[in-house]
Design an enzyme around this catalytic site. Structure first.
Site, PDB file in Angstrom:
ATOM      1  N   PHE B 217      34.140  30.517 -10.088  1.00  0.00           N
ATOM      2  CA  PHE B 217      34.959  30.422  -8.713  1.00  0.00           C
ATOM      3  C   PHE B 217      35.835  31.687  -8.761  1.00  0.00           C
ATOM      4  CE2 PHE B 217      37.775  27.476 -10.641  1.00  0.00           C
ATOM      5  CZ  PHE B 217      39.075  27.932 -10.312  1.00  0.00           C
ATOM      6  N   LEU B 218      36.053  31.950  -7.281  1.00  0.00           N
ATOM      7  CA  LEU B 218      37.351  32.950  -7.264  1.00  0.00           C
ATOM      8  C   LEU B 218      38.079  32.086  -6.180  1.00  0.00           C
ATOM      9  CD1 LEU B 218      37.306  36.748  -6.949  1.00  0.00           C
ATOM     10  CD2 LEU B 218      38.358  35.453  -5.306  1.00  0.00           C
ATOM     11  N   ASN B 342      36.999  29.815 -24.169  1.00  0.00           N
ATOM     12  CA  ASN B 342      36.106  29.339 -25.163  1.00  0.00           C
ATOM     13  C   ASN B 342      35.924  30.472 -26.060  1.00  0.00           C
ATOM     14  OD1 ASN B 342      34.999  27.208 -23.620  1.00  0.00           O
ATOM     15  ND2 ASN B 342      33.086  28.173 -22.885  1.00  0.00           N
ATOM     16  N   HIS B 416      42.445  23.036 -20.175  1.00  0.00           N
ATOM     17  CA  HIS B 416      41.975  24.308 -19.559  1.00  0.00           C
ATOM     18  C   HIS B 416      41.635  23.921 -18.092  1.00  0.00           C
ATOM     19  CE1 HIS B 416      38.107  22.613 -19.660  1.00  0.00           C
ATOM     20  NE2 HIS B 416      37.531  23.436 -19.294  1.00  0.00           N
ATOM     21  N   GLY B 417      41.838  22.760 -17.709  1.00  0.00           N
ATOM     22  CA  GLY B 417      41.468  22.235 -16.249  1.00  0.00           C
ATOM     23  C   GLY B 417      41.566  21.050 -16.121  1.00  0.00           C
TER      24      GLY B 417
END
Lengths: 142, 493
Positions: B217-218, B342, B416-417
């Site tokens: 996404f942006l 990654n 990471h999220g």
């Protein structure tokens, strides 16, 4: 225009996976399993093909065993979509043994491809012999 | 004796863990005879239970069986089931005879996050957010079923592979400061496009400058809360101002490189006599021709991804100028940092008191080196490396800093999220994309998406609570909180 059916009667069924897409596929023969695996991939990504121009491709693949050929087969179809925007609704497996696959596929440019598939994976992939033929569970990285 | 689950992995239960502290749990090597190192899971009790809800930990135990591992396999609190290695996993293999595994890097080589910030106050720009979302959606295409924004002849693609974000600088898509504020300065040394197949190049040549789909996404955010004012000031983060996050990777180029090497390594594991619990974990010795070939190709994909995020940042800047330029005058977006989550990297780490060269595989995990790291621009060196942690769509995201302590805990890595908890199939069944978009817009978030089905799969409730994940890495000492962002416009492929 050709669209691909996603009903369980089609030889494949989507199953749960936390992050990616997984589906179970089966067939009376290995060749049918491979054909259903391709149809399952197209159904999951919501492929619709243009009526024309029709195209024919011959696919030759090598692998260390049937599982490796199954992954290579799906990845070839993903590659043909991303590099040439092609999908295939007629699949003829001409040769399939433990080391090589040859297939003739007929199709057309895709008008719709709803989902980016990064790759078909080997994750826990085993082609099982069953009373009715063969079955396997495939995980696609999306 | 362990039981086997339906997919052939070893089931792990909560009682199999040794609790080290409130945020760290260990599966010792005694759990499975083939484990070479223990598994360390960084989680509070609730996140640990989430991780036991799918095959994440089984996959971590599989990873711990690879040859040449050192230390332990580190699992981040945002872990979820992947293929081969779980998403949110870190492993280090000893150089030169340890292994490198393409599947333990993942198909989206150098998938990562870039954050840019501005001095534009959200309150002043609020009425432009819908227009901004539309222009960003137009200028930053997903590339799904279509072509990219920057078509490349093959010889130019080879330059991208070698130069990374430096190529984008030469093309006028970057400022020098962007490269200084990018992991590895936007270019991995030693990329070998000659080890990349023609097929990968065919797939990648038309996709530069595209976001992709899935969880990519942006997003336009407002800086919602600052936790470390001193660090935020140095980084240029001002509460109430707009920021932009870009989450994407190496597109079909990296996907095909991983596909090619996972296929080729099926022969390599036979040749080198490597036994695997899952074939997606195929690997080859780091010093073997196969291992070196993959490393060179992986670096080419990593550089493509750095250039891709740089091109998208350029398009984001153009979009801001187009929509806010006339009204604001100054709409420049300044880069905070760009990180990979990654990747396999050759690094030196202290293992049991000794500094040794290792190949650190981070899949769904972020490098997070602490203060003093020389690979940072001078202004960031006293702070540590910025870490960018996107939340799920519609929820908060975080800017953190690496710590000194994570060196021994996670090979200098952190989360990471948010991490998924619900399958895409279930999310599609339970969530309607159009309703979700309506709900988000009611909360003041403009949404542009290529597919309502894709939007449904990324529903916030399919993910863990990112704030809980960040609290865990903060308490565990593997990252330090700087600021929290809230979304105001989301663009998805």
């Amino acid at each position: 225009m050709t669209a691909f059916s996603n009903s369980p009667a089609s030889g494949f069924q989507e199953i749960d996976h936390t992050a990616d897409w997984a589906y179970q596929v089966w067939g009376k023969s290995l060749a049918e399993l491979f054909t259903h695996a391709a149809q399952g991939l197209y159904a999951l990504v919501g492929v619709e093909l243009a009526t024309e121009p029709r195209v024919v491709r011959t696919i030759h693949l090598t692998g260390v065993d049937s599982e490796s050929l199954l992954v290579a087969w799906l990845n070839e179809l993903i590659h043909l979509h991303e590099s040439e925007n092609l999908g295939f609704d007629q699949i003829e497996i001409l040769r399939l043994d433990g080391a090589a696959l040859q297939a003739e596929v007929r199709g057309a440019p895709t008008q719709q491809w709803l989902k980016d598939i990064k790759a078909a994976t080997y994750h826990n992939l085993v082609i099982h012999s069953t009373e009715k033929g063969f079955e396997a569970t495939l995980v696609l990285d999306v | 004796m362990q039981s086997l689950d339906a997919e052939g992995g070893t089931m792990v239960n909560k009682q199999d863990f040794r609790r080290i502290n409130d945020y760290l749990w260990e599966i010792p090597t005694s759990f499975h005879p083939a484990m070479n190192v223990p598994v360390w899971v960084f989680a509070d009790e609730s996140l640990l239970e989430d991780a036991l809800g799918d095959l994440s930990i089984t996959q971590a135990v599989n990873v711990a069986q690879l040859p040449g591992l050192v230390g332990h396999v580190a699992i981040m609190p945002d872990v979820h089931q992947g293929y081969g290695m779980p998403i949110g996993g870190v492993m280090a293999t000893r150089a030169p005879d340890g292994v490198i595994s393409p599947g333990a890097v993942g198909y989206d080589i150098n998938c990562g996050v870039r954050v840019l910030t501005s001095e534009i106050e959200y309150k002043a720009a609020q009425s432009y957010m819908n227009d901004l979302a539309s222009v960003l959606y137009r200028n930053c295409p997903s590339g799904v079923g279509g072509k990219g924004s920057i078509p490349l002849p093959i010889e130019e693609l080879d330059k991208v592979c070698r130069q990374g974000a430096g190529w984008a600088l030469d093309q006028g898509y970057a400022f020098a400061e962007d490269l200084a504020r990018t992991e590895e300065f936007g270019r991995l040394e030693g990329a070998q496009p000659e080890n990349v197949s023609k097929r990968a190049k065919e797939r990648g040549k038309g996709q530069l400058g595209t976001l992709g789909a899935g969880n990519h996404f942006l997003e336009v955010d407002v800086i919602d809360q600052v936790f470390d004012p001193e660090a935020a000031e140095i980084m240029g983060l001002q509460a109430g101002c707009l920021a932009v996050q870009i989450h994407c990777g190496s597109r079909g180029f990296g996907h095909q490189i991983c596909t090619d090497y996972v296929h080729d390594f099926q022969w390599a594991v036979i040749h080198y006599g490597i036994h695997l619990p899952d074939r997606e974990l195929v690997c080859a010795p780091l010093d073997s021709p196969e291992g070196q070939a993959y490393l060179g190709a992986m670096k080419a994909a990593a550089n493509y991804a750095f250039a891709n995020r740089q091109a998208l940042a350029h398009h984001a800047r153009q979009s801001f100028q187009e929509v806010l330029g006339p009204a604001r005058g100054t709409s420049h977006l300044r880069q905070i940092y760009d990180i990979a989550h990654n990747m396999a990297k050759m690094e030196i780490h202290r293992i049991e008191g000794q500094a040794i060269a290792v190949c650190v595989h981070r899949k769904g995990a972020t490098r997070a080196f602490g203060p003093g790291f020389e690979g940072l621009p001078p202004e960031y060196r006293p702070l540590g490396q910025p870490v960018l942690v996107p939340g799920s769509m519609g929820t908060e995201s975080w800017i953190l800093l690496g710590t000194e302590a994570n060196e021994e805990l996670t090979f200098g890595s952190t989360c990471h999220g948010a991490g998924r908890v619900m399958s895409r199939r279930r999310a599609k069944r339970e969530v309607r994309g159009d309703r979700l978009r309506h709900e988000l817009e009611k909360e003041g978030i403009s949404v542009r998406a290529g597919s309502m089905r894709g939007l449904a799969e990324e529903a916030p409730r399919a993910y863990k609570d990112v704030n809980r994940v960040v609290e865990t890495v903060s308490h565990a000492g593997i990252a330090h909180k700087v600021a929290r962002l809230k979304p105001v416009a989301v663009v998805k492929g």
